[in-house]
Design a protein around this motif. Structure first.
Motif, PDB file in Angstrom:
ATOM      1  N   GLN A 153       0.816  -1.203   0.000  1.00 11.45           N
ATOM      2  CA  GLN A 153       0.000   0.000   0.000  1.00 11.45           C
ATOM      3  C   GLN A 153       0.856   1.261   0.000  1.00 11.45           C
ATOM      4  OE1 GLN A 153      -3.261   0.297  -0.416  1.00 11.45           O
ATOM      5  NE2 GLN A 153      -2.994   2.525  -0.401  1.00 11.45           N
TER       6      GLN A 153
ATOM      7  N   SER B 232       0.461   4.575  -2.324  1.00 10.95           N
ATOM      8  CA  SER B 232       0.325   5.901  -1.739  1.00 10.95           C
ATOM      9  C   SER B 232       1.366   6.869  -2.282  1.00 10.95           C
ATOM     10  CB  SER B 232       0.446   5.815  -0.213  1.00 10.95           C
ATOM     11  OG  SER B 232      -0.592   5.028   0.328  1.00 10.95           O
TER      12      SER B 232
ATOM     13  N   SER C 200       0.226  10.293  -4.277  1.00  6.85           N
ATOM     14  CA  SER C 200       0.495  11.656  -3.823  1.00  6.85           C
ATOM     15  C   SER C 200       0.895  12.555  -4.984  1.00  6.85           C
ATOM     16  CB  SER C 200       1.592  11.658  -2.753  1.00  6.85           C
ATOM     17  OG  SER C 200       2.828  11.220  -3.284  1.00  6.85           O
TER      18      SER C 200
END
Length: 215
Positions: A129, A133, A137
């Motif tokens: 994960q 992420s 971003s």
């Protein structure tokens, strides 16, 4: 002056030690990338990495305690470093829609030129994960920029984010399966921009812009 020399002398061995540790860690990450390019992360044991890197299992545990910790480090290496490279090349581009198109295209082109990187990226992104992420971003900032400039028109940011990442990883998978097309990177970027609300003419123009060059 004496105090300064004392500090320099005391930190010199530590600095050399840090450099050696950094080299060893990078070697382990490079070995892990090769392993993950061949097999699923969930099927990989730290012993597999030890064999690939030609080190003892004990050496592995000095740097990574679990497979999950290793996968996270590889994910950051794969996505984080390349995303930062794209961001650096695009630093003078104010348009979020243009930056997003550049990112999509460069990921596709990198996959075409480096199948090992592409294969490892696909395996890790579905396992870790933190890697997702890291990618998210960067994409999220460009989505918001494109929305603010009036190029994008989407109802939900999270769905828009998933759309971009899914399209990019889908194109990378197609490349690994040998399903490539002329100007695949441009065509994909154009379709992504249109899906995000850009007009056909504008999406075509933005997607076909020259990619920024280093230096």
């Amino acid at each position: 002056m004496t105090d300064r020399h004392t500090r320099d002398d005391s930190t010199a061995p530590l600095t050399r030690g840090h450099k050696k540790r950094a080299r060893t860690r990078q070697g382990l990450l490079d070995a892990a990338l090769r392993v993950f390019a061949r097999q699923d992360v969930a099927a990989t044991a730290l012993q597999d990495l030890a064999v690939e890197a030609e080190v003892s299992t004990g050496t592995i545990y000095n740097y990574f305690r679990t497979r999950e910790e290793l996968a996270e480090a590889v994910g950051i290496e794969l996505a984080g470093e390349f995303s930062e490279t794209i961001s650096e090349l695009s630093r003078h581009i104010d348009s979020g829609s243009k930056r997003l198109a550049i990112g999509v295209r460069m990921f596709v082109l990198r996959a075409q030129s480096d199948p090992q990187w592409a294969s490892a990226l696909l395996r890790v992104i579905h396992f870790d994960q933190a890697m997702h992420s890291t990618l998210a971003s960067h994409v999220r900032d460009d989505l918001r920029g494109g929305l603010a400039e009036g190029v994008f028109h989407y109802a939900n940011e999270d769905i828009a984010l998933d759309l971009v990442i899914s399209c990019a990883t889908g194109a990378i998978r197609a490349t690994l399966e040998g399903r490539t097309h002329d100007e695949q990177d441009i065509l994909l970027a154009e379709m992504v921009l249109r899906a995000l609300g850009a007009t056909p003419a504008r999406a075509r123009k933005i997607a076909a812009l020259p990619l920024p060059q280093d230096g």
